[in-house]
Write a protein that holds these residues in place. Sequence first.
Motif, PDB file in Angstrom:
ATOM      1  N   GLN A  39     -76.462  63.947 -61.078  1.00  0.00           N
ATOM      2  CA  GLN A  39     -75.374  64.046 -60.115  1.00  0.00           C
ATOM      3  C   GLN A  39     -74.036  64.100 -60.844  1.00  0.00           C
ATOM      4  OE1 GLN A  39     -75.392  60.865 -57.257  1.00  0.00           O
ATOM      5  NE2 GLN A  39     -73.858  61.831 -55.952  1.00  0.00           N
TER       6      GLN A  39
ATOM      7  N   MET B 220     -70.189  56.188 -56.097  1.00  0.00           N
ATOM      8  CA  MET B 220     -71.344  56.035 -56.969  1.00  0.00           C
ATOM      9  C   MET B 220     -71.065  54.985 -58.039  1.00  0.00           C
ATOM     10  SD  MET B 220     -73.309  58.958 -59.193  1.00  0.00           S
ATOM     11  CE  MET B 220     -71.868  59.246 -60.221  1.00  0.00           C
TER      12      MET B 220
ATOM     13  N   SER C 198     -79.552  52.774 -64.930  1.00  0.00           N
ATOM     14  CA  SER C 198     -78.749  53.131 -63.765  1.00  0.00           C
ATOM     15  C   SER C 198     -77.912  54.364 -64.059  1.00  0.00           C
ATOM     16  CB  SER C 198     -77.844  51.953 -63.386  1.00  0.00           C
ATOM     17  OG  SER C 198     -77.007  52.303 -62.301  1.00  0.00           O
TER      18      SER C 198
ATOM     19  N   HIS D 162     -80.101  57.372 -64.115  1.00  0.00           N
ATOM     20  CA  HIS D 162     -80.566  57.712 -62.769  1.00  0.00           C
ATOM     21  C   HIS D 162     -79.584  58.658 -62.078  1.00  0.00           C
ATOM     22  CE1 HIS D 162     -82.468  57.225 -58.854  1.00  0.00           C
ATOM     23  NE2 HIS D 162     -81.283  56.922 -58.339  1.00  0.00           N
ATOM     24  N   ASN D 163     -78.298  58.489 -62.391  1.00  0.00           N
ATOM     25  CA  ASN D 163     -77.265  59.305 -61.738  1.00  0.00           C
ATOM     26  C   ASN D 163     -76.736  60.426 -62.627  1.00  0.00           C
ATOM     27  OD1 ASN D 163     -77.068  57.817 -59.239  1.00  0.00           O
ATOM     28  ND2 ASN D 163     -76.107  56.174 -60.403  1.00  0.00           N
ATOM     29  N   GLN D 164     -77.365  60.641 -63.794  1.00  0.00           N
ATOM     30  CA  GLN D 164     -76.799  61.601 -64.726  1.00  0.00           C
ATOM     31  C   GLN D 164     -76.794  63.030 -64.189  1.00  0.00           C
ATOM     32  OE1 GLN D 164     -78.997  62.147 -68.392  1.00  0.00           O
ATOM     33  NE2 GLN D 164     -80.903  61.508 -67.455  1.00  0.00           N
TER      34      GLN D 164
ATOM     35  N   ASN E 191     -73.051  51.517 -58.795  1.00  0.00           N
ATOM     36  CA  ASN E 191     -73.551  51.137 -60.112  1.00  0.00           C
ATOM     37  C   ASN E 191     -73.057  49.744 -60.497  1.00  0.00           C
ATOM     38  OD1 ASN E 191     -74.994  53.455 -60.523  1.00  0.00           O
ATOM     39  ND2 ASN E 191     -73.390  54.506 -61.652  1.00  0.00           N
TER      40      ASN E 191
END
Length: 204
Positions: free
Chosen positions: A114, A135, A107, A110-112, A139
Motif C-alpha cells: 500500500q 495507516m 507491521s 504488511h503495509n508495504q 501501525n
Amino acid sequence: MTTKKSDDQDRVVIKKYANRRLYNTATSSYVTLDHLSQMVKDNTDFVVYDAKTGEDITRPVLTQIIVEEENKGQNLLPISFLRQLIGFYGDSLQGLVPSYLEQAMRSFAHNQEQMREYMQGTMQGIFPFGQFEEMNKQNMALFEQTMKMFSPFLQEEADKANASAEAAKNGKPAKNDASLDDLKSQLEAMQAQLNSLVNNKASK
C-alpha cells in the motif's frame, strides 16, 4: 554448539569455510554476501553453518550483510537508532527488544504494498495523505498493543506513565523510566523518518 536441524530440508543450506568462502549446497557453487543478500530479497530461506564446527552462524552472516549494505551508502539505519539499539544490550529490557522490532517490521511489511502505491501516486501528483496518516496511526496503535502483550512489566510501566502524567497535572513530581522512554523515542524516530520520506517524495 548448534547443529543442523531436521527442518533444513525446507531451507537452502550454506556452508562457510575457514577461508571465509560461502558454499551453496543447493547449487553446488560458491556464493558471495551479495548473492545471499539477493536471496533474502527473493524470499529464499537459507541457513548458514560453519563448515568445520557445524554451528549455526546465520545471525552473524545476516548482520555482516547489513554492514556491507550500509558501507555501500544504502543507509537504512539512523545513527540515533543504532545508538539506542546498542544501549539496550545488557539492559533489563534486552529480551523484549527483538520481539518488539520483529513485530514492528512485520507491521511495516504488511503495509508495504500500500505504501508503494502511495509513493507511485506522488509521481502523478496525487497523494492520499489522509489515508496514509490513518495507516500510520493504526501501525502506532499496533506497536503499543504489541509492547503491552510482550511483558506485564510494560503494562505496569504504562500505568505508571499515566499516573505520572496525572501527578504532573496536580503539580506533583514524577519519575519516568528511561528504558521505556527510549522505546517510545525509537518508535517516534521511525515514524519521523517515514514521514520525512513521504514528504520528500511528495515535494518532488
